[in-house]
Write an enzyme that holds these catalytic residues in place. Structure first.
Site, short mmCIF file in Angstrom:
data_model
loop_
_atom_site.label_atom_id
_atom_site.label_comp_id
_atom_site.label_asym_id
_atom_site.label_seq_id
_atom_site.Cartn_x
_atom_site.Cartn_y
_atom_site.Cartn_z
N ASP A 34 -16.77 73.59 37.94
CA ASP A 34 -18.03 73.70 38.68
C ASP A 34 -19.24 73.35 37.79
O ASP A 34 -19.19 73.54 36.58
CB ASP A 34 -18.16 75.14 39.22
CG ASP A 34 -19.16 75.23 40.37
OD1 ASP A 34 -19.59 74.18 40.88
OD2 ASP A 34 -19.51 76.36 40.73
N HIS A 51 -20.54 64.12 38.86
CA HIS A 51 -19.12 64.04 39.24
C HIS A 51 -18.39 63.01 38.39
O HIS A 51 -17.24 63.20 38.00
CB HIS A 51 -18.98 63.70 40.73
CG HIS A 51 -19.58 64.73 41.63
ND1 HIS A 51 -19.40 66.08 41.41
CD2 HIS A 51 -20.37 64.64 42.74
CE1 HIS A 51 -20.05 66.77 42.35
NE2 HIS A 51 -20.65 65.91 43.16
N LEU A 145 3.61 68.22 31.07
CA LEU A 145 2.62 69.01 31.81
C LEU A 145 2.64 68.68 33.31
O LEU A 145 2.68 67.50 33.69
CB LEU A 145 1.21 68.72 31.27
CG LEU A 145 0.06 69.39 32.03
CD1 LEU A 145 -0.09 70.84 31.59
CD2 LEU A 145 -1.25 68.64 31.84
#
Ligand code: IPE
Ligand code: IPE
Ligand code: MG
Length: 254
Positions: A34, A51, A145
């Site tokens: 955020d 972004h 991962l």
């Protein structure tokens, strides 16, 4: 020989952080990324610039996770509530996965990363779905991962969907009411094949869940930072991991 991490620049002094200090690495880390909009605003830039910067930080964060042997990284990329934003911002956000994968998929493959998503995938625009589906396909046999993107994800919708689907299966006599328990409900969630997060990180100073993994976070350790997502570095990530070392997880016991 313990592997030494690079020296991180801090205001006071340069402190070497050694991986051997991380004896208790969380298996599953979830992050609410955020603060992109505020980061851009502080710089006098449009929100989408935040972004874009945030997208590059995702790549760095994945590398840090791989380096520290984290097994699952779940990243909140777009919520079911984010559709409320102006149309051009929504479109930009939903084009980012394609852009991200276009640039970074080869590196992710090299790093043995497997890509998955949670959320309402079918309702995403075609350009998002195609790019992500391609990446899932390309990485499905990797066993490093697990990079799990929460895309068009909302926890209440997830739980509702699970209950509806469970009721349907019960109607079809796949099981009886007595057999409905936590384990069974978990199987109907988007997260059916992953363990619950051990550590949740939220950047930007907000201290709320914003409809993220309400069921799965029941016993997760939380870590909040004022750092805005585009400023999230390996140093900050390691701080969270170090903090996790000292948590005593009792699960209601003593
Ligand atoms: C996080 O940054 C990205 C998404 C929610 C998709 P924000 O866009 O929420 O940034 P702020 O919170 O407005 O600063
Ligand atoms: C949560 O951030 C969603 C993502 C990070 C994708 P928001 O910025 O949308 O959440 P609120 O509106 O501050 O709760
Ligand atoms: Mg926000």
């Amino acid at each position: 020989m313990p592997m030494k991490l690079p020296f991180f620049k801090s205001k006071k002094e340069e402190i070497p952080i050694q991986t051997e200090e991380l004896t208790n690495v969380p298996e599953h880390v979830a992050i609410i990324m955020d603060g992109n909009g505020r980061w851009a605003k502080q710089k006098g830039l449009p929100r989408i610039a935040g972004h874009k910067a945030g997208m590059d930080v995702v790549k760095d964060t994945v590398e840090t996770a791989v380096k520290h042997n984290i097994k699952i990284l779940t990243l909140f990329a777009f919520s079911t509530e984010n559709w409320k934003r102006p149309k051009h911002e929504v479109e930009y956000l939903l084009r980012l996965p394609k852009e991200f994968l276009h640039i970074y998929l080869p590196d992710l493959i090299k790093n043995n990363v497997r890509i998955e998503t949670i959320g309402d995938f079918d309702s995403l625009p075609g350009y998002t779905k195609e790019a992500v589906q391609y990446a899932k396909e390309k990485t499905k046999d990797n066993d490093g991962l697990l990079l799990n993107f929460a895309l068009n994800y909302g926890s209440r919708k997830e739980i509702l969907r699970a209950i509806k689907s469970m009721m349907e299966d019960m109607d079809n006599e796949e099981f009886s009411l007595e057999q409905v328990d936590e384990k069974l409900l978990s199987k109907y969630l988007y997260t059916h094949n992953v363990s619950d997060p051990d550590l949740l990180i939220r950047t930007s100073g907000e201290q709320r869940l914003s409809n993220f993994l309400l069921w799965q976070l029941a016993y997760t350790e939380f870590w909040f930072t004022d750092v805005l997502w585009p400023d999230f570095t390996e140093e900050v990530f390691v701080k969270a991991l170090m903090d996790y070392q000292n948590r005593s997880r009792r699960y209601g016991g003593i």
